[in-house]
Write an enzyme that holds these catalytic residues in place. Structure first.
Site, PDB file in Angstrom:
ATOM      1  N   THR A  51      -0.495 -34.135   0.400  1.00  0.00           N
ATOM      2  CA  THR A  51      -0.338 -35.573   0.194  1.00  0.00           C
ATOM      3  C   THR A  51       0.873 -35.812  -0.698  1.00  0.00           C
ATOM      4  O   THR A  51       0.881 -35.403  -1.861  1.00  0.00           O
ATOM      5  CB  THR A  51      -1.620 -36.153  -0.438  1.00  0.00           C
ATOM      6  OG1 THR A  51      -2.726 -35.818   0.401  1.00  0.00           O
ATOM      7  CG2 THR A  51      -1.528 -37.669  -0.558  1.00  0.00           C
ATOM      8  N   GLY A 305      -4.273 -43.939   4.936  1.00  0.00           N
ATOM      9  CA  GLY A 305      -3.294 -42.976   4.465  1.00  0.00           C
ATOM     10  C   GLY A 305      -3.942 -41.855   3.685  1.00  0.00           C
ATOM     11  O   GLY A 305      -5.084 -41.484   3.961  1.00  0.00           O
ATOM     12  N   GLU A 306      -3.178 -41.251   2.768  1.00  0.00           N
ATOM     13  CA  GLU A 306      -3.613 -40.115   1.933  1.00  0.00           C
ATOM     14  C   GLU A 306      -3.675 -38.803   2.714  1.00  0.00           C
ATOM     15  O   GLU A 306      -3.776 -37.734   2.125  1.00  0.00           O
ATOM     16  CB  GLU A 306      -4.995 -40.344   1.287  1.00  0.00           C
ATOM     17  CG  GLU A 306      -5.108 -41.532   0.382  1.00  0.00           C
ATOM     18  CD  GLU A 306      -6.502 -41.625  -0.268  1.00  0.00           C
ATOM     19  OE1 GLU A 306      -7.326 -40.702  -0.130  1.00  0.00           O
ATOM     20  OE2 GLU A 306      -6.741 -42.652  -0.945  1.00  0.00           O
ATOM     21  N   GLY A 307      -3.687 -38.896   4.044  1.00  0.00           N
ATOM     22  CA  GLY A 307      -3.955 -37.737   4.881  1.00  0.00           C
ATOM     23  C   GLY A 307      -5.359 -37.764   5.463  1.00  0.00           C
ATOM     24  O   GLY A 307      -5.804 -36.779   6.061  1.00  0.00           O
TER      25      GLY A 307
END
Lengths: 339, 339
Positions: A51, A305-307
């Site tokens: 990230t 998001g963030e992965g």
């Protein structure tokens, strides 16, 4: 990728005791992974989500509903293991690594993250270029370095890319606008959840930046320099680094895919290593996937998001490897006259 | 389901350190599971996919490209653990149980399957009713009994439903035709992969059966009797049995969802326990999901059955429980002014 292993995988899939093509998208995922690893018996044992974090000067235009200080706060949350990507990576049997590419905050040097800060946040691209060309290059190099350092620890079988950076849907949207020529209002989503007024400001800021800098899509580093983000450069570097090491890489949503797009424009030979984790609610993401020719694995209406989407998609990539290796063929189970 | 636990789950999801609603469809899945189990700390420890098998007289009309003897051969393949559902259930940490509701084959009594044969395959519903009303009732009861027997062994936290039966997309399509009034050509897919000539025969056979029997959608047992299948009755019984035991149930594609549709028409209180695993390539499936008001978890272009989509969806339901229980709130991580 190895064409023979890909071909052997396609043949095994076709001969398995089920209707040909009946496992849809996961068949091609499995075959592509076979090509990447040169075997039909792929094991994605060590999976890592990286990230990349950075801050954004464009926030001065009122484009996000969260204050910028949430970026470093979330970095600490990732390190603490209580964030969304932490939970979904654990579920997928993956580790999370965090990289500071450009957070406007001084992290203690012993915080267990990749310390790759290029500068403390970008400039406001509605007024000036987001960064210098040297900084753009440096951010991409930092992503490549992270993969070098990771693989030096031991073999890595799958990398997921994720982002953290308040305001970063704006540069990502500007990037797909530069590559698609689609009008900004059609490409712009609500990010973390801005209201109608915020959406108008966001569209205006992106349009202003594009009109001012006229980024040239044939110069991906220049696009990153003018309207990009430091973590987006890092995310591009991760894709290039993964491909250079022969490691498949699954990208998350709008921001991670913006990085992947820059990567594939710079280094088209990275594309065969790239997978799309999911289909984001952010409208610009769809056009990025079209540009890259990628079919997303998950359609769960994520916009985080963030992965998170990349982490969860890893479980489907694991499933694809097991489908390929473990489902028996008609011949293996003695059903010889079915076809 | 417990409305208080559902409400507490929605509140926790809203307060987690991420934009509200950003984990899309999985938030509602987690909250519904919280309502079913009466806690926000749900653990789907024991997951079981039940694959119901049966044969179909409609095969005499040339509606399938596989011969009927593949049905028992695949039952042996499930028991041997090399089939598609075996592999995907192992991936999901689930067991597979197989049930013979009406295979046209004599299985040895010691074969480790549920021996619930109602009759050796249905009659050809293009000419006569698929079964008697008593047989339709018996097939549903058999599905309920399987859940009773399973839960007598120990607690079960999630049931997946799957099917095996050469020719069974035809009765399933006839069922959704009876409930949707959409013309049969718009509802009919290629099943395991029939050619244009086979598709024409399949549409003609389904239309003939519907015109002959005029199944009344207000009489779900009558629909099953006239144009259904024995495994479809079993699949309906599994949904009713799961709901009666307070166990969530995730259905697979066209055939399993046909069973779920019959179940919810018979027992509408089963509906809150039902989840849709995936979105099948078979066009009729979409209309079943619309009729049931279900949003599928996976969109992978599967068209296989056996419970493959249900098994893989279990991994997303596990993810949903972890999202709910493990992602920390803004307050828990000390980000107090983000919202």
């Amino acid at each position: 990728p190895n064409a023979d292993a890909y071909g052997a995988a396609r043949e095994r899939l076709r001969n398995q005791a089920r209707p040909a093509g009946s496992l849809g998208i996961l068949e091609e995922v499995g075959a592509r992974l076979a090509g990447i690893f040169g075997t039909i018996d792929v094991r994605l044992d060590r999976k890592i989500v990286i990230t990349c974090a950075g801050d954004h000067g464009i926030c001065a235009e009122g484009v996000s509903r969260f204050p910028q200080k949430v970026t470093p706060q979330m970095v600490y949350n990732f390190v603490g293991g209580g964030a969304s990507v932490s939970v979904l990576a654990r579920h997928a049997g993956a580790e999370v690594r965090v990289a500071d590419l450009g957070v406007d905050w001084d992290f203690a040097p012993d915080l267990p993250i990749y310390h790759k800060k290029v500068r403390k946040g970008t400039a406001n691209f509605a007024a000036v270029p987001a960064m210098t060309r040297e900084e753009a290059v440096r951010s991409i190099e930092a992503g490549i370095e992270i993969v070098d350092e990771l693989t030096a620890e031991g073999p890595v079988h799958l990398i997921g890319t994720g982002d953290m950076g308040i305001g970063n849907t704006s540069p990502s949207t500007a990037i797909i606008a530069a590559y698609s020529n689609i009008p900004v209002p059609e490409l712009t989503g609500r990010g973390t959840g801005i209201d109608d007024d915020g959406l108008r400001k966001k569209i205006a800021a992106i349009e202003k930046g594009l009109a001012l800098h006229r980024p040239d899509p044939k110069d991906p580093v220049g696009v990153l320099e003018k309207v990009g983000g430091l973590e987006i450069g890092g995310l591009a570097g991760l894709v290039i680094g993964a491909a250079a090491h022969g490691i498949p890489v699954v990208c998350d949503g709008l921001i991670a895919t913006a990085g992947a797009l820059i990567a594939c424009e710079l280094a088209p030979s990275a594309r065969p290593y790239l997978f799309a984790g999911h289909n984001s609610v952010e409208v610009g993401h769809r056009y990025m996937l079209e540009h890259l020719g990628l079919q997303p694995l998950l359609h769960l209406e994520f916009r985080l998001g963030e992965g998170t989407g990349a982490a969860l998609a890893m479980t489907l990539m694991d499933a694809a490897t097991r489908i390929l290796a473990e489902i028996k063929t008609f011949a293996e189970v003695g059903i010889n006259d079915a076809q």
